[in-house]
Write an enzyme that holds these catalytic residues in place. Sequence first.
Site, mmCIF file in Angstrom:
data_model
loop_
_atom_site.group_PDB
_atom_site.id
_atom_site.type_symbol
_atom_site.label_atom_id
_atom_site.label_comp_id
_atom_site.label_asym_id
_atom_site.label_seq_id
_atom_site.Cartn_x
_atom_site.Cartn_y
_atom_site.Cartn_z
ATOM 1 N N ARG B 94 0.840 -1.200 0.000
ATOM 2 C CA ARG B 94 0.000 0.000 0.000
ATOM 3 C C ARG B 94 0.874 1.250 0.000
ATOM 4 O O ARG B 94 1.696 1.450 0.888
ATOM 5 C CB ARG B 94 -0.919 -0.004 1.216
ATOM 6 C CG ARG B 94 -1.928 -1.150 1.194
ATOM 7 C CD ARG B 94 -2.588 -1.355 2.547
ATOM 8 N NE ARG B 94 -1.656 -1.838 3.541
ATOM 9 C CZ ARG B 94 -1.950 -1.978 4.827
ATOM 10 N NH1 ARG B 94 -3.159 -1.640 5.270
ATOM 11 N NH2 ARG B 94 -1.045 -2.433 5.672
ATOM 12 N N ALA B 126 5.344 -8.227 -2.583
ATOM 13 C CA ALA B 126 6.130 -9.412 -2.207
ATOM 14 C C ALA B 126 5.718 -10.626 -3.026
ATOM 15 O O ALA B 126 6.528 -11.503 -3.306
ATOM 16 C CB ALA B 126 5.965 -9.702 -0.728
ATOM 17 N N ASP B 148 -3.126 -10.122 5.657
ATOM 18 C CA ASP B 148 -4.516 -9.913 5.275
ATOM 19 C C ASP B 148 -5.167 -11.282 5.081
ATOM 20 O O ASP B 148 -4.707 -12.070 4.276
ATOM 21 C CB ASP B 148 -4.563 -9.109 3.972
ATOM 22 C CG ASP B 148 -5.961 -8.605 3.655
ATOM 23 O OD1 ASP B 148 -6.942 -9.278 4.031
ATOM 24 O OD2 ASP B 148 -6.060 -7.548 3.012
ATOM 25 N N THR B 223 3.318 -4.687 16.445
ATOM 26 C CA THR B 223 2.790 -3.989 15.276
ATOM 27 C C THR B 223 1.437 -3.350 15.575
ATOM 28 O O THR B 223 0.751 -3.720 16.530
ATOM 29 C CB THR B 223 2.605 -4.937 14.070
ATOM 30 O OG1 THR B 223 1.680 -5.961 14.431
ATOM 31 C CG2 THR B 223 3.928 -5.557 13.664
ATOM 32 N N GLU B 224 1.053 -2.420 14.706
ATOM 33 C CA GLU B 224 -0.244 -1.750 14.818
ATOM 34 C C GLU B 224 -1.368 -2.760 14.839
ATOM 35 O O GLU B 224 -2.305 -2.695 15.625
ATOM 36 C CB GLU B 224 -0.458 -0.850 13.602
ATOM 37 C CG GLU B 224 0.479 0.317 13.493
ATOM 38 C CD GLU B 224 0.136 1.410 14.476
ATOM 39 O OE1 GLU B 224 1.071 2.103 14.911
ATOM 40 O OE2 GLU B 224 -1.044 1.549 14.818
ATOM 41 N N GLU B 225 -1.288 -3.691 13.901
ATOM 42 C CA GLU B 225 -2.319 -4.707 13.738
ATOM 43 C C GLU B 225 -2.429 -5.551 15.006
ATOM 44 O O GLU B 225 -3.511 -5.894 15.456
ATOM 45 C CB GLU B 225 -1.922 -5.575 12.534
ATOM 46 C CG GLU B 225 -2.990 -6.090 11.618
ATOM 47 C CD GLU B 225 -4.214 -5.237 11.439
ATOM 48 O OE1 GLU B 225 -4.100 -4.125 10.887
ATOM 49 O OE2 GLU B 225 -5.302 -5.690 11.853
#
Lengths: 357, 252
Positions: B94, B126, B148, B223-225
């Site tokens: 992204r 990737a 995802d 991580t954010e996630e």
Amino acid sequence: ENPTKQLLFSIVKAPGCSSAVILGLFFPCSDESLFVYDCSSAEKQPLGEKGQDGKGTDKGSDDILAFAFSPSGDYFALTDDNKRLILFRTKPSWECVSVRFVNRRCTSLVITAAEDKIFVADKSGDVYSYSITEPQADGKLELGHVSLLLDVALSADDRYILTADRDEKIRVSLTKAPYSIVSYCMGHREFVSKILVIPNCPDLLLSASGDSTLRLWEYKSGEEVHCCQLSTICGPQATKPDQKFTVSRITYCCQGGYVAILCDSIPTVYIFQLDATARQLVYKEQISLKHKGWDIAFEEMGDLWILQEDKEAPLLLYRACDGQWKAVTDDKGLQKMSKYIQDNWTVFEGEKFGLKV
Amino acid sequence: MAAEEEEAAAPPQKRFYRQRAHSNPLADHTLSYPSRPQDMDWAALFPSFFPPDAAPGTAPARVEFVDVGCGYGGLLVALAERFPQTLAVGLELRGKVAAFTRARIRALRAARPGAYGNVACVRANAMKHLPHFFRRAQLSKLFLLFPDPHFKRTKHKWRIVSPAMLAEYGYVLRPGGLVYTVTDVPELHQWMLRHFGEHPLFEALPPAQLAAEPLLPLLPSVTEEGQRARRAGRAPNSAVFRRRPDPPAAAP
């Protein structure tokens, strides 16, 4: 030269046609028969079978998408737009061995030197193997790229399987362990349209791409050894200033190490010679065609067959004399095949064709 | 690059880098990537590791850790602190998220000179570009944190773990190299376990070694996630897989 050797020759109707025909010519048999197979007569996958996602299978045509002989010529396989994979035996005479169904439409196929399997590359990026020794057995998934595969090849000893995709990559994997990638041949800047392992230089791979280059690779290490800019070599005769040279057909002859190519929308056959010691391709000459070239194929003895969109002379035969390529007109096989095509021109006219020797 | 550096030594703010969460990895984004690994200019990303006065004959530094789908760079920052001598690259598809992470690293480097010079973010796909960036057996660690899930069956081929991708991970990872996976989606965790388990080039790390793996406790929350999952009360599932030795070249 083996006097009893058969010359196997087939013309196959390729994409764009509503029905497909294969012709085979054998000589020097006394019975110089032509083998004609109409693919539309082969069994179709039963309708109503749902795909994986619950949708009905889409209706395809009988266009042939890919075809190949086995290295010895004993077997011939083709795959069509109806997702059929048809296997033929060519000795003692041509016969259809099996009709199977593939999961996705295919773009290329190759038969092993051991003549035990067919490897088929499809539009979803997968390669499936289909057994020849068990001609009804289902396909087995061997390897996958993320993007659409344009060509698949095998090393001469079947040890390596090479796959070329639309995202510039050529991948070299172990045939017996296809999940194990040996190398990538990186360097092309556009889709890789054709790959060919040089039979008498078994460490070398020839590739063609939408980037208008022909490249030679030492494929086990992935090292590029020669890059031929077609726009520079064939460019001076080009009609447009930024003409693209996208190779649609490559054929190779061990006798003399000749490479002949056809490029999209260019009515010319370009001939190169492989200098195996220097590992270079040397441009030799071009054969201008008055009409669009459909396909080209070398036969073992070194003659070059050209199939072109012309009713008067649909088939051309060229032979190298002292390094110069000259047209041959008095060949019986040529005359017989040409006559057949001319007699049935309405069937062939306006369609695209392929050639395999 | 220089102009960007001048204007953005301050830490980036997320609200200027908004982007839809899901990106199609099969689409043809306009991304720049090297034709071959040897064409990649790593010196531009890690200037402190490519000094112009390096003694001739010294082997150039090479990336060893790759964070596939690095998002906002949480793992990269942690890796920079724990492995300051190892080059780590985050790949993010992204555009705006990759830009945020590049800005974040730039700000960290400006705030603490001499630090964070070993991590960088590259906007890349990737699924298509691993062999463009990395040589065979180059990497020692690969991270797949909160990938995802692409829930719909028709989107499964967008998943970052698939037989095709495992062959590529096997190619860029050296034998003995490790893949770390973390997800808060149980079905995706089972999917990854099954695919790695079935793949001849990978084996799950045995429990004793798993317990001793120093990075593992860190991964779910760095991580954010991961932080989002924790706030929502979703438990993380982690796994580590080792790249086995190459199969013997098959006899003809």
